[in-house]
Every structure is written in structure tokens, then in C-alpha cells.
Enzyme design. Structure first.
Site, PDB file in Angstrom:
ATOM      1  N   ASP A  57       1.015  -1.216  -0.141  1.00 18.66           N
ATOM      2  CA  ASP A  57       0.136  -0.066  -0.131  1.00 18.66           C
ATOM      3  C   ASP A  57       0.932   1.122  -0.033  1.00 18.66           C
ATOM      4  OD1 ASP A  57      -1.907   1.927   0.469  1.00 18.66           O
ATOM      5  OD2 ASP A  57      -2.176   1.567   2.568  1.00 18.66           O
ATOM      6  N   ASN A  83      -0.421   4.530  -0.516  1.00 25.73           N
ATOM      7  CA  ASN A  83      -1.082   5.789   0.236  1.00 25.73           C
ATOM      8  C   ASN A  83      -1.707   5.812   1.351  1.00 25.73           C
ATOM      9  OD1 ASN A  83      -3.166   4.075  -0.373  1.00 25.73           O
ATOM     10  ND2 ASN A  83      -4.064   5.341  -2.010  1.00 25.73           N
ATOM     11  N   ASP A  88      -3.959   4.054   2.889  1.00 28.50           N
ATOM     12  CA  ASP A  88      -5.620   3.672   3.016  1.00 28.50           C
ATOM     13  C   ASP A  88      -5.855   2.335   3.291  1.00 28.50           C
ATOM     14  OD1 ASP A  88      -5.075   2.390   0.679  1.00 28.50           O
ATOM     15  OD2 ASP A  88      -6.701   3.239  -0.455  1.00 28.50           O
ATOM     16  N   ASP A 126      -1.919  -1.265  -3.626  1.00 28.83           N
ATOM     17  CA  ASP A 126      -2.158  -0.477  -5.023  1.00 28.83           C
ATOM     18  C   ASP A 126      -1.081  -0.478  -6.005  1.00 28.83           C
ATOM     19  OD1 ASP A 126      -0.449   1.319  -3.944  1.00 28.83           O
ATOM     20  OD2 ASP A 126      -1.891   2.455  -2.741  1.00 28.83           O
ATOM     21  N   ASP A 147      -5.108 -10.268 -15.391  1.00 26.28           N
ATOM     22  CA  ASP A 147      -6.148 -11.305 -15.199  1.00 26.28           C
ATOM     23  C   ASP A 147      -7.223 -10.885 -16.114  1.00 26.28           C
ATOM     24  OD1 ASP A 147      -7.268 -13.400 -13.695  1.00 26.28           O
ATOM     25  OD2 ASP A 147      -6.041 -12.583 -11.956  1.00 26.28           O
ATOM     26  N   ASP A 164      -9.616 -16.367 -16.188  1.00 27.69           N
ATOM     27  CA  ASP A 164     -10.130 -16.792 -15.202  1.00 27.69           C
ATOM     28  C   ASP A 164     -11.301 -17.780 -15.573  1.00 27.69           C
ATOM     29  OD1 ASP A 164     -10.521 -16.427 -12.311  1.00 27.69           O
ATOM     30  OD2 ASP A 164     -12.526 -15.928 -12.928  1.00 27.69           O
ATOM     31  N   GLU A 192      -7.268 -20.625 -16.737  1.00 27.68           N
ATOM     32  CA  GLU A 192      -7.724 -21.364 -15.566  1.00 27.68           C
ATOM     33  C   GLU A 192      -8.772 -22.348 -15.914  1.00 27.68           C
ATOM     34  OE1 GLU A 192      -9.023 -20.254 -10.983  1.00 27.68           O
ATOM     35  OE2 GLU A 192      -9.996 -19.580 -12.800  1.00 27.68           O
ATOM     36  N   HIS A 248      -4.125 -17.002  -5.050  1.00 28.69           N
ATOM     37  CA  HIS A 248      -4.979 -16.257  -4.607  1.00 28.69           C
ATOM     38  C   HIS A 248      -6.392 -16.954  -3.953  1.00 28.69           C
ATOM     39  CE1 HIS A 248      -6.636 -16.122  -8.625  1.00 28.69           C
ATOM     40  NE2 HIS A 248      -8.024 -15.702  -7.981  1.00 28.69           N
ATOM     41  N   ASP A 249      -6.585 -18.240  -4.625  1.00 32.84           N
ATOM     42  CA  ASP A 249      -7.740 -19.030  -4.215  1.00 32.84           C
ATOM     43  C   ASP A 249      -7.391 -20.289  -3.620  1.00 32.84           C
ATOM     44  OD1 ASP A 249      -9.773 -17.671  -5.589  1.00 32.84           O
ATOM     45  OD2 ASP A 249      -9.490 -18.548  -7.509  1.00 32.84           O
TER      46      ASP A 249
END
Length: 585
Positions: free
Chosen positions: A22, A24, A26, A30, A99, A207, A283, A356-357
Site C-alpha cells: 500500500d 498511500n 488507506d 495498490d 487477469d 479466469d 484457469e 489467491h484461491d
């Protein structure tokens, strides 16, 4: 990096932008954060950055519900920053793979807004709209056009009172499926893909691309009809549909009757006339070796490689993903060996243990016991990277990150996990058992912030992170490993360098040794007179000896060993989770 099969010698690194870095404050990762960390990836040695979705999105599924394919969501930055990322990667000799999510859009996409506005809108047929089941009150249980279940719990149909019809969503209701039977949909997608490639993107990870073609039958109203599914889990599927209540969609949507026609058309319209250098990865859950060979045989002009799911479904029981059963190293070895043999003559493997899955690979396939965690991370990496195929590193795997050990529902953010918890507890499964399954296989394990240092937020953000940091971030982090020659990170660097330096790793044949040994994972790679021997003890037992009598290993040269400063021979006893790579005379 411009040869037609450059990706055989490449290593891909997946960035999940929300959780990488990150810039910034928040609390959400990003594009600026990724740009700031490119030197880290360059030092690791990877060739390709696969970027999970950064398009505009309401974030019902963390960006896999896209409302605008042509823009960057302000949460992640801007198109100018994406252009900067592309330029910075190219300056380092690296590529960017985006992706591509085109089985479905977000329900907030302008296409869907038009489609749902009326039954005669020109884009009505861009999605799957169907009338309620005859004899049922629209909008009530059982009135859905088919009995299909969603992968994210509940029915795969949502009623829209505006027009009195249902729309199909194989995932969340906020992710309506595009109708790829409509040629206008396909051409709109191809045009979008071409614009991204013209912008400098180097390819796509697609995907659930195997779901684009659905099985159709003739309906009584003259419209092609989607048939009901069977109320039992298809053995090929991951079991994400609750088949006690809904029909399994796997036989009706996976590798459907027109899928290869669609992918070949995509290749002609988007990739065929471009110079070498673009990467296409599909995928393809529930895909067999035979289907994967069709997708990836260069002579068929479809995809460069696919992600298959057989090995990550080995711990799924009869009731599916959350019915977790024991998985042995022998199960894993037999599965990966089948795919090595099955795609040896034609086609190509994507090599991965986590993304990520999936939960963290060290906890799933190795040992997250502190006594063995580091060595098991190295052993899994050694075995994977020395197979025939293109290796994928998911952020944090190069540090040996294990699962987080979730104990409370409020630690989770993933729509799949939260929906499953509600449905499972409502149907009678105990909250403790349900939480235990989510802790072991939930996707949030891989989505915790990347630990860059030992500070309170792991160096991920100066603010409050969107999801809590890993409980071991103070111990397992990049700052602690990048300069340590004994670290997991250093081991990954050596493996990646070996792939770049030795053509045998990318192009060599693969022969498994000791196929039925429950502890030793050993194989030989051979190419142009060069032979490599890989030996690993994938167990916590000490003193394991590999019977390598079928291999001539006199004068073997140790190239990579996971135990620092040790120089063992091929037949010397293996410590728990020890791995070795030798060049044979």
C-alpha cells in the site's frame, strides 16, 4: 523473452494487488505499492508479473466482478500508474500478464444495466436470462429456471422483478454470466483484449475460461434451454456446489461443446497476428489431462498453458471442498506425475501449489511446524520448479508463509468463506467444524498482507490494513530473508536462476523415480546430453535414504541443496524435508 516458447524458461510471480503493498496509507494495496517493490521481484529473478484484477469493480469478489474492463479502479490507482508499471517492468526485462475475467461481469457493468432494462434491449441476450420454472411463483424457491447451484452458495439464478426473469450467475449474484453463444459478446471481449495488448500488456491469465460454453438443449418455447443438473457431486469438480440442495453444474458448464471453438476464435482474433512474446494461460478447473492437451497443443492454436486443479482437489472429500480429507505425499506425487506424462508429447504444464484461491502451500502440502516449516517450503519449491512446465510463485510463498490459523469469523473477508459459513451453520454443521474447515482451506489465508518487515503492519501500509496482518509477520518477512543465504527467499532465487541457466530445466524430459515411495520424491530431467537428478524427503522423518540404484550417479555434482553449507551425495540420508539437485556425469 521474444522466442515463441520463451515462457518455458520463465517464472511467473502472482501479485494480489489488494494485499501486496500500500503506497498511500488507506490500508489497501495498490499499483503505486507494486511499483515501489519491483526491485524486490527483479532480485528474486522472476520474468513475469501476473496481476490479479485492478479494473473498476464494486469488489463483491475482490475485483473478480468487473464493472469496467477499460479502466483501473481508484482503489488501486489510475491508468497512468498502470502504464508506469508496464514501463518499469519492461525496463527490467519483465512482462505484465493481466487477469482476464470474461465468463462473467459485475452486475454493475454497463452491459448488464442495458441487458436487464427490458426483454427487448439489444444487449438482453448478452447474458443468460430465462423465465421462471412453470408452475412456480416467480421469485420463490424452486422457481429458478434450473436447479443449478452457485459456487458461492445458494442458487445460481437470481430473480429480477423488472422483467420477471432470472439471470444466471455461476458465482455470486453480483457476477452475472456472459452469454458466449452471442457473437456480439465475443467480439466485444476480443476488442477489449486487443486494446490492452496495444497498451503494452504482455498477455492474460484467463479466469475460469473453461466455463464459457454451456450445454444447451431445445426448450419448449423455442429458446435454447439450460438443463437441470444431477443432485450429486461430479467427481471431476471441486465440490463447491451444495449438491444436497442443488444440481452440480460441472458436467454442464466445464469444457462445454463449443469451448475449443471459442478459444480458437479468440486466438485468431487477438493473438495470431501479433509477434511472439505474448502469454496466454487458462484457469481450467475440473479439466482432464486429455482436455488440457487439447487446450495447450501448439498445433491447435488455443492457449500456451492451463491451470489444472487435480492436485489441489486431493484433500476434498465426497461432499466437496469443505469436506476435508487426509492427503498423502504419495497422492500428490502420483497426481503430478500423471500430468508430467500426459503433457510430455504435446502441451504444457503450469506448475503451482498456491495462489489467491488456495490456502498456503506450506500448510497444505508441507509442514507448518516451526521445526520444519523452512525446509518444507524449500523442498516443495525444489520439486515444483524442477518439473517440466512453467512455475508460478504466489506472493509470500518465496518466504515460506504458512496459513494464518484463523479462529474467528470476523477475521475473514472472502465472500466464498462468509457465504459458506452462513449456509453450513444454517444446515446444521457446527460453527466449530465450519470454522475449522475455513481455517484450513479458506482463500483469506493467501490474501493477508504481504509481510515486508517486522513492524506492526508488516511494512504493508502506514494505515490500518483491510484485513489483519499475518500473525507470524514479525518472524517471517522479506526484510529478514533477502540478505540471508539460508533463507527460503534465497533458495527460490537459486531455483529460478537454475531454470534460466540450464536448458534442461525448461526443455528436458521428465522421468519419475521411486514412484510408490511414500516419502522420497525423486526424478531425472534430461536434455541434450545433460542430466539432473532431484531428490527430496517430503516427510518429517529423519534419516530417510533414497534407493537410487536405477540411476548412475557417480561423480554427481550438487547444484542446489536446501541444507546450508552441506555437501551430501545423492544416496546420503535425507534430513526431514531436505531437498537436493544434482548434475549427473
Amino acid at each position: 523473452m521474444t522466442a515463441r516458447d520463451w515462457w518455458k524458461s520463465a517464472v511467473v510471480y502472482q501479485v494480489y494487488p489488494r494485499s501486496f503493498a500500500d503506497s498511500n496509507g488507506d490500508g489497501v494495496g495498490d499499483l503505486g505499492g507494486i511499483i515501489e517493490r519491483l526491485d524486490y521481484l527483479e532480485r528474486l529473478g522472476v520474468d513475469v508479473l501476473w496481476l490479479s484484477p485492478v479494473y473498476r469493480s464494486p469488489m463483491a469478489d475482490n475485483g473478480y466482478d468487473i464493472s469496467d474492463y477499460e479502466d483501473v479502479d481508484p482503489l488501486f490507482g489510475s491508468l497512468a500508474q498502470l502504464d508506469e508499471l508496464i514501463a518499469e517492468l519492461h525496463a527490467r526485462g519483465m512482462k505484465l500478464v493481466m487477469d482476464l475475467v470474461v465468463n462473467h461481469t459485475s452486475s454493475a457493468h454497463a452491459w448488464f444495466a442495458e441487458s436487464r432494462s427490458s426483454t427487448d434491449n439489444p444487449k438482453r441476450d448478452w447474458y443468460w436470462w430465462r423465465r421462471p420454472r412453470p408452475g412456480f411463483e416467480p421469485g420463490t424457491p424452486g422457481a429458478e429456471p434450473t436447479n443449478w447451484g452457485s459456487a458461492f452458495s445458494g442458487p445460481a439464478w437470481t430473480y429480477d422483478p423488472t422483467t420477471g426473469e432470472y439471470y444466471l450467475h455461476l458465482f455470486a449474484p453480483e457476477q452475472p454470466d456472459l452469454n458466449w453463444e452471442n457473437p456480439e459478446v465475443r467480439q466485444a471481449v476480443y476488442a477489449m483484449m486487443n486494446r490492452w495488448l496495444d497498451r503494452g500488456v504482455d498477455g492474460f491469465r484467463m479466469d475460469v475460461v473453461c466455463l464459457l460454453s454451456k450445454v444447451l438443449v431445445d426448450g419448449p418455447d423455442g429458446r435454447p434451454q439450460l438443463p437441470d443438473g444431477r443432485l450429486e457431486r461430479d467427481p471431476l469438480g471441486a465440490g463447491v456446489v451444495d449438491t444436497s440442495r442443488y444440481g452440480d453444474t460441472t458436467p454442464l458448464v466445464v469444457n462445454g461443446p463449443r469451448i475449443h471453438e471459442f478459444i480458437q476464435e479468440m486466438h485468431r482474433e487477438v493473438f495470431a497476428d501479433r509477434p511472439p512474446g505474448v502469454l496466454t494461460v487458462g484457469e481450467t478447473p475440473a479439466t482432464t489431462i486429455e482436455q488440457a492437451r487439447l487446450y495447450t497443443d501448439p498445433a491447435r492454436a488455443e492457449l500456451d498453458m492451463v491451470f489444472q486443479f487435480e492436485h489441489v482437489d486431493l484433500d476434498s472429500g465426497p461432499q466437496g471442498k469443505w469436506d476435508i480429507v487426509p492427503m498423502t505425499m504419495l497422492d500428490l506425487k502420483h497426481s503430478l506425475n500423471r500430468w508430467q506424462e500426459g503433457l510430455a508429447a504435446a502441451g504444457w504444464n503450469s506448475l503451482y501449489l498456491g495462489n489467491h484461491d488456495q490456502p498456503r502451500c506450506v500448510s497444505r502440502f508441507g509442514s507448518d511446524d516451526p521445526a520444519h516449516r523452512q525446509q518444507s517450503a524449500k523442498a516443495l519449491a525444489t520439486v515444483l520448479h524442477l518439473h517440466r512446465g512453467t512455475p508460478y510463485v504466489y506472493q509470500g510463498d518465496e518466504l515460506g508463509l504458512p496459513n494464518a490459523g484463523f479462529t474467528r469469523l470476523d477475521q475473514l473477508r472472502d465472500v466464498e468463506s462468509l457465504n459458506y459459513y452462513a449456509a453450513a451453520v444454517a444446515s446444521g454443521r457446527s460453527p466449530e467444524d465450519t470454522m475449522g474447515a475455513l481455517s484450513r482451506k479458506g482463500r483469506d489465508n493467501a490474501r493477508l498482507p504481504m509481510p515486508w518487515d517486522a513492524s506492526a503492519t508488516g511494512g504493508f501500509t502506514s494505515g490500518s490494513p483491510w484485513i489483519e496482518v499475518h500473525p507470524l509477520a514479525g518472524e517471517i518477512n522479506a526484510a529478514a530473508q533477502v540478505d540471508d543465504p539460508a533463507s527460503v527467499y534465497a533458495h527460490y532465487r537459486r531455483l529460478i536462476a537454475l531454470r534460466h541457466d540450464e536448458p534442461v530445466v525448461a526443455h528436458g524430459s521428465f522421468r519419475m523415480l521411486l514412484v510408490d515411495d511414500p516419502q522420497v520424491y525423486a526424478f531425472v530431467r534430461e536434455y541434450d546430453g545433460v542430466r539432473l537428478l532431484v531428490v527430496a524427503n517430503l516427510s518429517s522423518d529423519p534419516g530417510v535414504v533414497a534407493d537410487l540404484s536405477e540411476v548412475a550417479y557417480d561423480d554427481a555434482e550438487l547444484l542446489i541443496g536446501s541444507v546450508q553449507d552441506a555437501t551430501p551425495g545423492p544416496a546420503d540420508p535425507l534430513a526431514p524435508w531436505e531437498s537436493r539437485v544434482f548434475r549427473l556425469a
